[in-house]
Design a protein around this motif. Structure first.
Motif, mmCIF file in Angstrom:
data_model
loop_
_atom_site.group_PDB
_atom_site.id
_atom_site.type_symbol
_atom_site.label_atom_id
_atom_site.label_comp_id
_atom_site.label_asym_id
_atom_site.label_seq_id
_atom_site.Cartn_x
_atom_site.Cartn_y
_atom_site.Cartn_z
ATOM 1 N N ARG A 1 0.757 -1.397 0.164
ATOM 2 C CA ARG A 1 -0.174 0.245 0.042
ATOM 3 C C ARG A 1 1.112 1.002 -0.319
ATOM 4 O O ARG A 1 1.772 1.142 -0.253
ATOM 5 C CB ARG A 1 -0.771 -0.052 1.519
ATOM 6 N N GLY B 1 -0.735 -0.397 -3.989
ATOM 7 C CA GLY B 1 -0.219 0.826 -4.016
ATOM 8 C C GLY B 1 0.123 1.659 -5.284
ATOM 9 O O GLY B 1 -0.371 1.036 -5.749
ATOM 10 N N THR B 2 1.086 2.833 -5.534
ATOM 11 C CA THR B 2 0.799 3.522 -6.262
ATOM 12 C C THR B 2 2.137 4.200 -6.156
ATOM 13 O O THR B 2 3.270 4.379 -5.242
ATOM 14 C CB THR B 2 0.260 4.880 -5.893
ATOM 15 N N ARG C 1 -1.181 -6.777 -8.079
ATOM 16 C CA ARG C 1 -1.848 -5.724 -8.400
ATOM 17 C C ARG C 1 -1.430 -3.923 -8.277
ATOM 18 O O ARG C 1 -0.240 -4.408 -8.515
ATOM 19 C CB ARG C 1 -2.785 -5.388 -7.285
ATOM 20 N N GLY C 2 -2.047 -2.792 -8.414
ATOM 21 C CA GLY C 2 -1.359 -1.595 -7.997
ATOM 22 C C GLY C 2 -0.815 -1.093 -9.280
ATOM 23 O O GLY C 2 -1.384 -1.263 -10.008
ATOM 24 N N THR C 3 -0.819 0.563 -8.746
ATOM 25 C CA THR C 3 -0.507 1.073 -10.513
ATOM 26 C C THR C 3 0.705 1.682 -10.212
ATOM 27 O O THR C 3 1.162 2.376 -8.828
ATOM 28 C CB THR C 3 -1.836 2.605 -10.176
ATOM 29 N N PHE D 1 -9.490 8.640 -11.414
ATOM 30 C CA PHE D 1 -8.744 8.965 -10.161
ATOM 31 C C PHE D 1 -7.744 9.697 -10.225
ATOM 32 O O PHE D 1 -7.098 10.649 -9.616
ATOM 33 C CB PHE D 1 -8.332 7.462 -9.624
ATOM 34 N N TYR E 1 -5.456 12.637 -8.084
ATOM 35 C CA TYR E 1 -3.827 12.647 -7.598
ATOM 36 C C TYR E 1 -2.604 13.058 -8.215
ATOM 37 O O TYR E 1 -2.296 14.358 -7.556
ATOM 38 C CB TYR E 1 -3.436 10.981 -8.403
ATOM 39 N N LYS F 1 -3.668 -8.052 -12.971
ATOM 40 C CA LYS F 1 -4.183 -7.139 -12.211
ATOM 41 C C LYS F 1 -3.927 -6.021 -12.078
ATOM 42 O O LYS F 1 -4.622 -4.899 -11.139
ATOM 43 C CB LYS F 1 -5.074 -7.880 -10.461
ATOM 44 N N GLU G 1 -1.209 -2.469 -12.976
ATOM 45 C CA GLU G 1 -1.716 -1.373 -14.648
ATOM 46 C C GLU G 1 -0.673 -0.451 -14.857
ATOM 47 O O GLU G 1 0.021 -0.388 -13.590
ATOM 48 C CB GLU G 1 -3.035 -0.435 -14.242
ATOM 49 N N LEU H 1 0.253 3.172 -16.639
ATOM 50 C CA LEU H 1 -0.269 4.359 -16.824
ATOM 51 C C LEU H 1 0.384 5.021 -17.511
ATOM 52 O O LEU H 1 0.832 5.480 -16.100
ATOM 53 C CB LEU H 1 -1.550 4.604 -15.914
#
Lengths: 272, 306
Positions: free
Chosen positions: A164, A184-185, A202-204, A227, A231, A263, A265, A267
């Protein structure tokens, strides 16, 4: 405000784990000077290495650390509240496993900055080493909360096994950023090293430039996630310098790592 | 209905010295944004539809205000909606259904909480809707607020996890008693516009106006409410009427607000606007003798500014 000034640099690492704002709160400089720190393989009083003074006119921080701290490890590690300000570059493990408060590093940091951090915030006004917010070897999770902002570049394995939280690197970062990320990001606004996101579940990962992704990532679409404005506003509050044009228009979305479910991503927001 | 005593006037119009009886309800404010104001308003219309009265709907709802991009969390055009229900549980159920069916489905929308969050009095909206993502939903935590990103066919639907609630006040009302339907309707329209300009209130009925004011109970055992025959001009002479001679139409405004002060202010603005319209004969309010709700909005106090 307590000011700790390192009298002289040492080739032997000095570990100050436990010297946190909540630990020194209410203590006199003399009492703080008696707190133990690890010098090589020996526990010694902090006052052997640092001049400790009470400075009511000092900075906003609860603890101000000065001197050549490049070989001082674990600054702010496990802290849960309060503020620490460090003038110069710090050694490894700064802010590791911290759960609250803020750590401001005015110069730079060595490896394992904010490793397994659980909360709070870290700002590095310079470059950071490898393993920012990462999991220690053998651990199942890296950072699980909080925010790390690196104004300069960061090394390899940034956000390794991150669960996270948010890590921002304004400059370049090394290989395996976000590797095995669980959630998390990551926001990477400089050039990104190879194998970004390898094994992420997962996560971005937000990037300004197209990273060289592992072949197990798939292009999904070009769109503007709802979103993103939140951000961008959050980055503005953190004072993050975004590349010109980042976040304008659509983002290119890649899904991955397909080897671990796809799952996650990546970007890519453009910008220069 | 308590016995009216005519002793007040506003803009030369008789105001009955009575009170509107309001009651407490759980309230939530939902901010909906979209790529354009058109789609935000479309979402608002759908989400606040069939929400006139809790007598027959799961919630009372309405559009509080249209918002400029500068006023919304994501910098897009938006609307602020208010929802009222008898309990937090009922409010959560109604909101989850309405957001799911009317906002999630509406192109480009996102959904945000518009009230302060007290963890002991919050309701989970995004946290319930996320399952629509079928495992592809993504959670983001920013500044202590959790958001859910649900993939949809035009991109993603963003919804805040939990929403704050407030102890709202519902059932504020006035009755506009007019000589003709046209003058009554004009007065009602002006009164609605004036009341809606007050922050924190909605008028949940169609266009903010009710033509079918009700009394409690009915000659039919199963019916909880029935037509307010004392205010039906066509029944004058057949029932004990509350309408003076020359009156041929009555319209009611029902006002729900986030607090009593907002409802009182909106009631006052509505009275002021309605009494400026020629043909309005009387302003009064509906109550149940003080037995229904703890909030009594006295028309005299509004006029006297107390």
């Amino acid at each position: 405000m307590l000011k700790l000034t390192l009298r002289a640099p040492s080739s032997i690492p000095l570990e100050v784990e436990g010297i946190t704002p909540e630990r020194v709160a209410g203590l006199s400089p003399l009492e703080v000077a008696k707190l133990p720190v690890q010098h090589g393989n020996r526990a010694e009083p902090l006052g052997e290495f640092f001049e400790v003074i009470h400075d009511p006119k000092g900075t906003w921080a609860d603890l101000h650390i000065a001197g050549d701290t490049s070989n001082v490890k674990f600054i702010g590690a496990r802290m849960s509240a309060g503020n620490i300000y460090v003038e110069n570059r710090v050694g490894m493990h700064a802010g590791a496993q911290m759960s609250g408060g803020s750590l401001t590093l005015d110069s730079g940091a060595a490896g394992w900055l904010g490793a397994e951090m659980r909360g709070g915030s870290i700002e590095v006004r310079g470059h950071a080493g490898d393993h920012v917010g990462a999991a220690y070897r053998g651990s199942r999770r890296g950072m699980t909360g909080g925010t790390i902002v690196v104004r300069g570049s960061a090394g390899d394995e940034l956000g390794l096994l991150m669960r996270r939280g948010l890590i921002v690197a304004e400059g370049a970062c090394g290989q395996f950023a976000g590797a095995s990320m669980i959630a998390g990001t990551l926001a990477l606004f400089g050039t990104v090293g190879e194998r970004c996101g390898a094994g992420m579940k997962r996560g971005t990962i937000l990037t300004a430039t197209a990273p060289q992704l592992p072949p197990s990532f798939r292009f999904a679409c070009e769109y503007r996630p709802s979103f993103l404005p939140l951000y961008l506003a959050h980055f503005a509050r953190l004072g993050v310098n975004l590349p010109t044009g980042f976040g304008v228009g659509t983002l290119r979305c890649f899904r991955g790592d397909m080897l671990t479910g796809g799952k996650g991503e990546v970007l890519i927001g453009g910008g220069t | 209905m308590s016995e009216p005593i005519a002793s007040l006037a506003l803009n030369g119009v008789e105001v009955i010295d009575t009170f509107a009886e309001a009651f407490g309800m759980s309230a939530a404010r939902v901010v909906v944004t979209a790529e354009s104001a058109r789609w935000a308003v479309e979402a608002a219309r759908a989400a606040t539809g069939y929400a006139a009265s809790v007598i027959g709907c799961d919630a009372e709802a309405g559009l509080e205000k249209e918002l400029t991009p500068a006023e919304t969390p994501d910098g897009r055009p938006g609307v602020s909606l208010l929802f009222f229900a008898f309990s937090r549980d009922a409010l959560q159920k109604a909101l989850v259904n309405r957001v799911a069916q009317c906002i999630l489905t509406c192109p480009t929308t996102a959904c945000f909480n518009g009230l302060p969050i007290d963890p002991t009095r919050s309701i989970r909206i995004g946290g319930n809707l996320r399952f629509f993502g079928d495992g592809w939903q993504i959670s983001k935590l920013l500044d202590g607020k959790r958001y859910w990103r649900v993939p949809v066919m035009d991109g993603e639907f963003l919804c805040e996890d939990v929403f704050g609630t407030a102890k709202g006040v519902a059932g504020g009302n006035i009755l506009i008693v007019a000589n003709t339907q046209a003058s009554g309707l004009k007065a009602a329209e002006d009164a609605v516009d004036a009341a809606r300009a007050v922050p924190g209130v909605i008028l949940p009925f169609p266009g903010g106006v009710v033509r079918s004011g009700s009394k409690v109970g009915s000659k039919y055992k199963k019916l909880r409410a029935s037509t307010n025959d004392a205010y039906c001009p066509s029944l004058r002479g057949a029932v004990k009427s509350e309408l003076p001679d020359g009156v041929n139409a009555v319209y009611e405004l029902v006002i729900d607000g986030l607090d009593l002060a907002a409802v009182e202010r909106a009631t006052w603005e509505a009275m002021l606007a309605a009494t400026r319209v020629p043909g309005v004969k009387r302003i009064t309010a509906g109550n149940y003798g003080g037995k229904l709700g703890p909030f009594h909005i006295r028309l005299r106090a509004l006029i006297e500014g107390t």
